[in-house]
Motif scaffolding. Structure first.
Motif, PDB file in Angstrom:
ATOM      1  N   ALA A  61       0.838  -1.201   0.000  1.00  0.00           N
ATOM      2  CA  ALA A  61       0.000   0.000   0.000  1.00  0.00           C
ATOM      3  C   ALA A  61       0.873   1.251   0.000  1.00  0.00           C
ATOM      4  O   ALA A  61       0.545   2.254  -0.645  1.00  0.00           O
ATOM      5  CB  ALA A  61      -0.929  -0.016   1.217  1.00  0.00           C
ATOM      6  N   GLU A  62       2.003   1.196   0.694  1.00  0.00           N
ATOM      7  CA  GLU A  62       2.903   2.343   0.747  1.00  0.00           C
ATOM      8  C   GLU A  62       3.539   2.597  -0.624  1.00  0.00           C
ATOM      9  O   GLU A  62       3.689   3.753  -1.050  1.00  0.00           O
ATOM     10  CB  GLU A  62       3.997   2.107   1.792  1.00  0.00           C
ATOM     11  N   GLN A  63       3.911   1.535  -1.316  1.00  0.00           N
ATOM     12  CA  GLN A  63       4.491   1.682  -2.656  1.00  0.00           C
ATOM     13  C   GLN A  63       3.468   2.235  -3.648  1.00  0.00           C
ATOM     14  O   GLN A  63       3.800   3.063  -4.505  1.00  0.00           O
ATOM     15  CB  GLN A  63       5.032   0.338  -3.140  1.00  0.00           C
ATOM     16  N   ILE A  64       2.221   1.793  -3.525  1.00  0.00           N
ATOM     17  CA  ILE A  64       1.169   2.290  -4.420  1.00  0.00           C
ATOM     18  C   ILE A  64       0.927   3.773  -4.189  1.00  0.00           C
ATOM     19  O   ILE A  64       0.766   4.557  -5.134  1.00  0.00           O
ATOM     20  CB  ILE A  64      -0.124   1.474  -4.209  1.00  0.00           C
ATOM     21  N   ALA A  65       0.922   4.191  -2.922  1.00  0.00           N
ATOM     22  CA  ALA A  65       0.743   5.612  -2.608  1.00  0.00           C
ATOM     23  C   ALA A  65       1.908   6.429  -3.170  1.00  0.00           C
ATOM     24  O   ALA A  65       1.716   7.533  -3.712  1.00  0.00           O
ATOM     25  CB  ALA A  65       0.635   5.806  -1.099  1.00  0.00           C
ATOM     26  N   GLU A  66       3.129   5.911  -3.049  1.00  0.00           N
ATOM     27  CA  GLU A  66       4.301   6.608  -3.588  1.00  0.00           C
ATOM     28  C   GLU A  66       4.224   6.681  -5.109  1.00  0.00           C
ATOM     29  O   GLU A  66       4.551   7.723  -5.707  1.00  0.00           O
ATOM     30  CB  GLU A  66       5.576   5.876  -3.169  1.00  0.00           C
ATOM     31  N   LEU A  67       3.770   5.600  -5.747  1.00  0.00           N
ATOM     32  CA  LEU A  67       3.639   5.574  -7.202  1.00  0.00           C
ATOM     33  C   LEU A  67       2.631   6.622  -7.672  1.00  0.00           C
ATOM     34  O   LEU A  67       2.890   7.363  -8.634  1.00  0.00           O
ATOM     35  CB  LEU A  67       3.206   4.176  -7.648  1.00  0.00           C
ATOM     36  N   GLU A  68       1.485   6.705  -7.005  1.00  0.00           N
ATOM     37  CA  GLU A  68       0.468   7.697  -7.363  1.00  0.00           C
ATOM     38  C   GLU A  68       1.030   9.114  -7.239  1.00  0.00           C
ATOM     39  O   GLU A  68       0.801   9.971  -8.104  1.00  0.00           O
ATOM     40  CB  GLU A  68      -0.758   7.534  -6.469  1.00  0.00           C
ATOM     41  N   LEU A  69       1.782   9.364  -6.174  1.00  0.00           N
ATOM     42  CA  LEU A  69       2.367  10.686  -5.957  1.00  0.00           C
ATOM     43  C   LEU A  69       3.351  11.035  -7.073  1.00  0.00           C
ATOM     44  O   LEU A  69       3.320  12.149  -7.624  1.00  0.00           O
ATOM     45  CB  LEU A  69       3.067  10.721  -4.599  1.00  0.00           C
ATOM     46  N   LYS A  70       4.215  10.092  -7.440  1.00  0.00           N
ATOM     47  CA  LYS A  70       5.223  10.352  -8.470  1.00  0.00           C
ATOM     48  C   LYS A  70       4.588  10.569  -9.847  1.00  0.00           C
ATOM     49  O   LYS A  70       5.070  11.395 -10.631  1.00  0.00           O
ATOM     50  CB  LYS A  70       6.222   9.199  -8.525  1.00  0.00           C
TER      51      LYS A  70
END
Length: 401
Positions: free
Chosen positions: A135-144
């Protein structure tokens, strides 16, 4: 071959000649043009819609280089027509497609994910990656992705020969391509071969919002939306959060804590309710056992209980049969819905699988089970009390043999 003008700087209108017009059994018509500005469904992207002259086009498909347009009116072969794609639909599809490029490119560069599937629907876009993400990686991906959208770098498209294609470095290479090959560089974060339509720059994507993610075939499936789809989704989320906040008489930023607190309180109440229900069923089982009819050497209870759920009927039967030498038939009616459970103690030979069939026949219900326990249900137009007396007499006869 139909000239594909939709690739030329976002072209949405052109003049064309009708090459063929075929009637379909459903009253629609397939129209072939010498050129078109209407993008056909393909590569995971939805078809454009629009007009060919006075005829409404609802779908386009590519059949070996010929673009056939599904329309509501026929057009005479040889006629010149004005072709116009619906610009709002084109923009929406283009935003979703370009957003998918950027999401896939960054998932690859950040986490080593390979895009193994892409599908665009009218309400959501899904992309499948070959690796799981937290979930943390997905949130980071969305931000980038949204940071890249804000940088607004231009989309570049180049055409190369198969020989040149082998020498360039891109995220994803298709195999077996021939002739001129189109390579798209999107938002400064992705590069791959593609035949779809794309925003002229990353900023036109607007915003990308990830709506869902789930484990899929050893990797992950991510659902997302871009542009106005994302704006509408965020409006809906905001309205839902405001409604929840009002329901709990708190602010939106405290609504989640309020829901969690109520959930904890509800869980505690359910545990307490279950404990009290168990105590009540113990008392009721003892009461019914004391009043049970002796049929030969076996005791029997046939009763209609008030307010019990189907699973609670099972618990009551279990408690009765735990007394030993017992056949229990317990029913409960709520409105038109009748539930029933039959069970026996281990020291009783009567088959509950056979008994449930008799109960089904009496009430016109459906059910089944094992030799020691079975259950069923029925819908009734009136009260089952009179039928319960018939059932009681039948059960007593069966036990006595």
């Amino acid at each position: 071959m139909t000239a594909k003008l939709y690739h030329q700087n976002g072209c949405t209108q052109c003049e064309a000649a009708v090459l063929d017009c075929r009637a379909n059994a459903d009253g629609t018509f397939d129209i072939l043009l010498d050129c078109t500005a209407i993008y056909p469904e393909g590569g995971g992207q939805l078809s454009d819609t629009g007009y060919i002259g006075p005829s409404r086009c609802t779908h386009a498909r590519d059949d070996g280089g010929e673009i056939w347009h599904r329309c509501d009116k026929p057009i005479e072969i040889g006629q010149s027509v004005h072709v116009a794609a619906d610009e709002a639909v084109r923009l929406d599809h283009t935003q979703q497609h370009t957003g998918e490029h950027m999401l896939s490119g960054l998932a690859h560069s950040m986490f080593g994910c390979t895009n193994v599937g892409f599908h665009m629907a009218d309400d959501i876009v899904t992309v499948d990656f070959d690796k799981p993400l937290s979930a943390e990686q997905i949130a980071e991906l969305e931000l980038k992705v949204n940071e890249a959208i804000q940088r607004d770098e231009p989309t570049r498209t180049i055409t190369v020969t198969p020989e040149e294609y082998e020498t360039i470095e891109i995220r994803k290479k298709a195999k077996g391509l021939k002739g001129e090959i189109t390579v798209v560089y999107a938002g400064g974060v992705d590069s791959c071969t593609c035949c779809g339509t794309h925003c002229q720059s990353a900023g036109q994507v607007g915003v990308l919002k990830i709506l869902s993610h789930m484990n899929y075939k050893g990797g992950i499936r991510i659902g997302f939306v871009c542009g106005m789809r994302a704006v509408l989704s965020m409006q809906q989320d905001g309205a839902r959060m405001d409604a929840i906040a009002r329901r709990f008489s708190t602010s939106a930023d405290k609504a989640v804590d309020a829901v969690i607190k109520q959930g904890d309180e509800l869980a505690a109440m359910k545990r307490e309710f279950k404990q009290r229900t168990d105590m009540l069923l113990d008392y009721r089982a003892k009461e019914l056992a004391e009043k049970s009819e002796l049929c030969g050497k076996t005791r029997a209870v046939v009763t209609m209980e008030e307010g019990l759920e189907a699973n609670e009927l099972g618990f009551l039967c279990e408690k009765l049969c735990a007394c030993g030498n017992m056949v229990a038939v317990v029913l409960a009616q709520k409105g038109e819905n009748l539930s029933y459970r039959v069970a026996r103690s281990a020291d009783v030979a009567l088959s509950m699988r056979e008994l449930i069939q008799a109960v089904n026949a009496l009430f016109g219900g459906k059910g089944g089970g094992r030799d020691d326990s079975a259950q069923g249900s029925a819908r009734l137009s009136g009260s089952a009390k009179d039928s319960v007396e018939q059932l009681k007499a039948y059960v007593y006869r069966r036990i006595k043999g």
